[in-house]
Motif scaffolding. Structure first.
Motif, PDB file in Angstrom:
ATOM      1  N   LEU A   2       0.838  -1.188   0.000  1.00 20.94           N
ATOM      2  CA  LEU A   2       0.000   0.000   0.000  1.00 20.94           C
ATOM      3  C   LEU A   2       0.878   1.243   0.000  1.00 20.94           C
ATOM      4  O   LEU A   2       1.826   1.350   0.770  1.00 20.94           O
ATOM      5  CB  LEU A   2      -0.919   0.034   1.220  1.00 20.94           C
ATOM      6  CG  LEU A   2      -2.017  -1.022   1.279  1.00 20.94           C
ATOM      7  CD1 LEU A   2      -2.789  -0.896   2.572  1.00 20.94           C
ATOM      8  CD2 LEU A   2      -2.945  -0.897   0.083  1.00 20.94           C
ATOM      9  N   ILE A   3       0.541   2.167  -0.874  1.00 25.08           N
ATOM     10  CA  ILE A   3       1.265   3.442  -0.950  1.00 25.08           C
ATOM     11  C   ILE A   3       0.384   4.511  -0.324  1.00 25.08           C
ATOM     12  O   ILE A   3      -0.762   4.698  -0.753  1.00 25.08           O
ATOM     13  CB  ILE A   3       1.608   3.789  -2.413  1.00 25.08           C
ATOM     14  CG1 ILE A   3       2.566   2.732  -2.966  1.00 25.08           C
ATOM     15  CG2 ILE A   3       2.207   5.188  -2.515  1.00 25.08           C
ATOM     16  CD1 ILE A   3       2.925   2.913  -4.422  1.00 25.08           C
ATOM     17  N   PRO A   4       0.890   5.222   0.702  1.00 24.46           N
ATOM     18  CA  PRO A   4       0.081   6.250   1.373  1.00 24.46           C
ATOM     19  C   PRO A   4       0.021   7.538   0.542  1.00 24.46           C
ATOM     20  O   PRO A   4       0.814   8.455   0.733  1.00 24.46           O
ATOM     21  CB  PRO A   4       0.815   6.464   2.697  1.00 24.46           C
ATOM     22  CG  PRO A   4       2.244   6.144   2.378  1.00 24.46           C
ATOM     23  CD  PRO A   4       2.201   5.061   1.330  1.00 24.46           C
ATOM     24  N   HIS A   5      -0.923   7.600  -0.374  1.00 26.81           N
ATOM     25  CA  HIS A   5      -1.068   8.780  -1.235  1.00 26.81           C
ATOM     26  C   HIS A   5      -1.399   9.994  -0.366  1.00 26.81           C
ATOM     27  O   HIS A   5      -2.299   9.932   0.470  1.00 26.81           O
ATOM     28  CB  HIS A   5      -2.175   8.530  -2.256  1.00 26.81           C
ATOM     29  CG  HIS A   5      -2.196   9.501  -3.381  1.00 26.81           C
ATOM     30  ND1 HIS A   5      -2.517  10.815  -3.220  1.00 26.81           N
ATOM     31  CD2 HIS A   5      -1.917   9.339  -4.689  1.00 26.81           C
ATOM     32  CE1 HIS A   5      -2.459  11.434  -4.385  1.00 26.81           C
ATOM     33  NE2 HIS A   5      -2.086  10.550  -5.291  1.00 26.81           N
ATOM     34  N   PRO A   6      -0.679  11.110  -0.543  1.00 28.32           N
ATOM     35  CA  PRO A   6      -0.897  12.288   0.320  1.00 28.32           C
ATOM     36  C   PRO A   6      -2.302  12.879   0.223  1.00 28.32           C
ATOM     37  O   PRO A   6      -2.757  13.510   1.169  1.00 28.32           O
ATOM     38  CB  PRO A   6       0.130  13.301  -0.173  1.00 28.32           C
ATOM     39  CG  PRO A   6       1.084  12.559  -1.017  1.00 28.32           C
ATOM     40  CD  PRO A   6       0.410  11.310  -1.471  1.00 28.32           C
ATOM     41  N   PRO A  10      -4.317   5.528   1.638  1.00 32.38           N
ATOM     42  CA  PRO A  10      -3.642   4.304   1.203  1.00 32.38           C
ATOM     43  C   PRO A  10      -4.221   3.767  -0.109  1.00 32.38           C
ATOM     44  O   PRO A  10      -5.436   3.635  -0.249  1.00 32.38           O
ATOM     45  CB  PRO A  10      -3.900   3.315   2.346  1.00 32.38           C
ATOM     46  CG  PRO A  10      -4.276   4.151   3.517  1.00 32.38           C
ATOM     47  CD  PRO A  10      -4.931   5.379   2.958  1.00 32.38           C
ATOM     48  N   ARG A  11      -3.321   3.497  -1.064  1.00 32.55           N
ATOM     49  CA  ARG A  11      -3.725   2.976  -2.370  1.00 32.55           C
ATOM     50  C   ARG A  11      -2.871   1.757  -2.695  1.00 32.55           C
ATOM     51  O   ARG A  11      -1.687   1.704  -2.353  1.00 32.55           O
ATOM     52  CB  ARG A  11      -3.532   4.015  -3.490  1.00 32.55           C
ATOM     53  CG  ARG A  11      -4.112   5.391  -3.227  1.00 32.55           C
ATOM     54  CD  ARG A  11      -5.567   5.387  -2.933  1.00 32.55           C
ATOM     55  NE  ARG A  11      -6.332   4.903  -4.060  1.00 32.55           N
ATOM     56  CZ  ARG A  11      -7.643   4.754  -4.059  1.00 32.55           C
ATOM     57  NH1 ARG A  11      -8.324   5.003  -2.966  1.00 32.55           N
ATOM     58  NH2 ARG A  11      -8.263   4.324  -5.117  1.00 32.55           N
ATOM     59  N   ASP A  12      -3.445   0.788  -3.375  1.00 33.88           N
ATOM     60  CA  ASP A  12      -2.711  -0.402  -3.771  1.00 33.88           C
ATOM     61  C   ASP A  12      -1.635  -0.046  -4.792  1.00 33.88           C
ATOM     62  O   ASP A  12      -1.876   0.758  -5.693  1.00 33.88           O
ATOM     63  CB  ASP A  12      -3.684  -1.422  -4.370  1.00 33.88           C
ATOM     64  CG  ASP A  12      -3.000  -2.733  -4.638  1.00 33.88           C
ATOM     65  OD1 ASP A  12      -2.475  -2.891  -5.762  1.00 33.88           O
ATOM     66  OD2 ASP A  12      -2.963  -3.584  -3.740  1.00 33.88           O
ATOM     67  N   ARG A  64      -3.678  10.362 -11.497  1.00 33.42           N
ATOM     68  CA  ARG A  64      -2.597  10.650 -12.446  1.00 33.42           C
ATOM     69  C   ARG A  64      -1.546  11.607 -11.864  1.00 33.42           C
ATOM     70  O   ARG A  64      -0.910  12.353 -12.566  1.00 33.42           O
ATOM     71  CB  ARG A  64      -3.148  11.143 -13.776  1.00 33.42           C
ATOM     72  CG  ARG A  64      -4.159  10.142 -14.348  1.00 33.42           C
ATOM     73  CD  ARG A  64      -4.593  10.397 -15.749  1.00 33.42           C
ATOM     74  NE  ARG A  64      -3.542  10.288 -16.737  1.00 33.42           N
ATOM     75  CZ  ARG A  64      -3.044   9.151 -17.218  1.00 33.42           C
ATOM     76  NH1 ARG A  64      -3.482   8.011 -16.758  1.00 33.42           N
ATOM     77  NH2 ARG A  64      -2.121   9.157 -18.145  1.00 33.42           N
ATOM     78  N   SER A  65      -1.365  11.534 -10.573  1.00 35.61           N
ATOM     79  CA  SER A  65      -0.351  12.361  -9.914  1.00 35.61           C
ATOM     80  C   SER A  65       0.979  11.605  -9.862  1.00 35.61           C
ATOM     81  O   SER A  65       1.029  10.382  -9.958  1.00 35.61           O
ATOM     82  CB  SER A  65      -0.791  12.718  -8.493  1.00 35.61           C
ATOM     83  OG  SER A  65      -0.996  11.549  -7.725  1.00 35.61           O
ATOM     84  N   TRP A  66       2.047  12.374  -9.730  1.00 36.18           N
ATOM     85  CA  TRP A  66       3.385  11.820  -9.541  1.00 36.18           C
ATOM     86  C   TRP A  66       3.728  11.919  -8.061  1.00 36.18           C
ATOM     87  O   TRP A  66       3.523  12.964  -7.447  1.00 36.18           O
ATOM     88  CB  TRP A  66       4.412  12.617 -10.350  1.00 36.18           C
ATOM     89  CG  TRP A  66       4.336  12.335 -11.808  1.00 36.18           C
ATOM     90  CD1 TRP A  66       3.625  13.031 -12.734  1.00 36.18           C
ATOM     91  CD2 TRP A  66       4.993  11.288 -12.512  1.00 36.18           C
ATOM     92  NE1 TRP A  66       3.808  12.481 -13.976  1.00 36.18           N
ATOM     93  CE2 TRP A  66       4.638  11.411 -13.870  1.00 36.18           C
ATOM     94  CE3 TRP A  66       5.853  10.266 -12.133  1.00 36.18           C
ATOM     95  CZ2 TRP A  66       5.119  10.539 -14.837  1.00 36.18           C
ATOM     96  CZ3 TRP A  66       6.318   9.407 -13.094  1.00 36.18           C
ATOM     97  CH2 TRP A  66       5.953   9.547 -14.439  1.00 36.18           C
ATOM     98  N   LEU A  79       8.404   4.764   3.951  1.00 35.61           N
ATOM     99  CA  LEU A  79       8.659   5.705   5.034  1.00 35.61           C
ATOM    100  C   LEU A  79       7.950   7.032   4.817  1.00 35.61           C
ATOM    101  O   LEU A  79       7.606   7.717   5.784  1.00 35.61           O
ATOM    102  CB  LEU A  79      10.162   5.938   5.166  1.00 35.61           C
ATOM    103  CG  LEU A  79      10.995   4.656   5.333  1.00 35.61           C
ATOM    104  CD1 LEU A  79      12.466   4.948   5.187  1.00 35.61           C
ATOM    105  CD2 LEU A  79      10.678   4.011   6.662  1.00 35.61           C
ATOM    106  N   LYS A  80       7.729   7.393   3.539  1.00 35.03           N
ATOM    107  CA  LYS A  80       7.137   8.694   3.239  1.00 35.03           C
ATOM    108  C   LYS A  80       6.662   8.705   1.798  1.00 35.03           C
ATOM    109  O   LYS A  80       7.256   8.068   0.937  1.00 35.03           O
ATOM    110  CB  LYS A  80       8.208   9.777   3.446  1.00 35.03           C
ATOM    111  CG  LYS A  80       7.738  11.185   3.344  1.00 35.03           C
ATOM    112  CD  LYS A  80       8.907  12.131   3.657  1.00 35.03           C
ATOM    113  CE  LYS A  80       8.472  13.557   3.715  1.00 35.03           C
ATOM    114  NZ  LYS A  80       9.582  14.464   3.997  1.00 35.03           N
ATOM    115  N   ALA A  81       5.594   9.441   1.532  1.00 31.02           N
ATOM    116  CA  ALA A  81       5.114   9.663   0.162  1.00 31.02           C
ATOM    117  C   ALA A  81       4.717  11.124   0.043  1.00 31.02           C
ATOM    118  O   ALA A  81       3.965  11.643   0.874  1.00 31.02           O
ATOM    119  CB  ALA A  81       3.941   8.747  -0.157  1.00 31.02           C
ATOM    120  N   GLU A  82       5.251  11.785  -0.979  1.00 34.82           N
ATOM    121  CA  GLU A  82       4.992  13.210  -1.198  1.00 34.82           C
ATOM    122  C   GLU A  82       4.606  13.434  -2.650  1.00 34.82           C
ATOM    123  O   GLU A  82       5.049  12.697  -3.535  1.00 34.82           O
ATOM    124  CB  GLU A  82       6.255  14.034  -0.936  1.00 34.82           C
ATOM    125  CG  GLU A  82       6.980  13.736   0.349  1.00 34.82           C
ATOM    126  CD  GLU A  82       8.377  14.312   0.344  1.00 34.82           C
ATOM    127  OE1 GLU A  82       8.522  15.525   0.617  1.00 34.82           O
ATOM    128  OE2 GLU A  82       9.316  13.558   0.051  1.00 34.82           O
TER     129      GLU A  82
END
Length: 96
Positions: A2-6, A10-12, A64-66, A79-82
């Motif tokens: 899971l990626i913690p989208h800011p 949380p997104r797969d 469609r964000s980076w 550890l972090k997602a920005e």
């Protein structure tokens, strides 16, 4: 994973496309005197470290964000997602 989208929470990881080292955001200036050598390094030289690394991920099946994701490549712990745009703007404001 899971990626913690800011923005979205949380997104797969399956919703994202992995691009690689976040150093791609540090594109050299093509007008500088040493531009050919700088672009050679930018295109071909990458660190592939075992451990904590900053990576670019594109939310292809979402908004469609980076993102710049700081991840341990050994454990896959994130550890972090920005948002990548925030990372770039912060660097510009810091004068780098």
């Amino acid at each position: 994973m899971l990626i913690p989208h800011p923005l979205l929470g949380p997104r797969d990881a399956g919703e994202f496309t992995y691009l690689g080292d976040a150093r791609l955001l540090e594109r050299p200036d093509g007008m500088d005197e040493g531009a050919p050598a700088a672009f050679h390094d930018y295109v071909y030289l990458r660190d592939n470290i075992a451990g904590v690394q900053r990576e670019l991920w594109f939310h292809e099946q979402g908004d469609r964000s980076w993102l710049v994701v700081t991840r341990n490549t050994l454990t896959h712990e994130i550890l972090k997602a920005e948002l990548a745009r925030d990372v770039v703007l912060a660097r510009k404001e810091a004068g780098k």
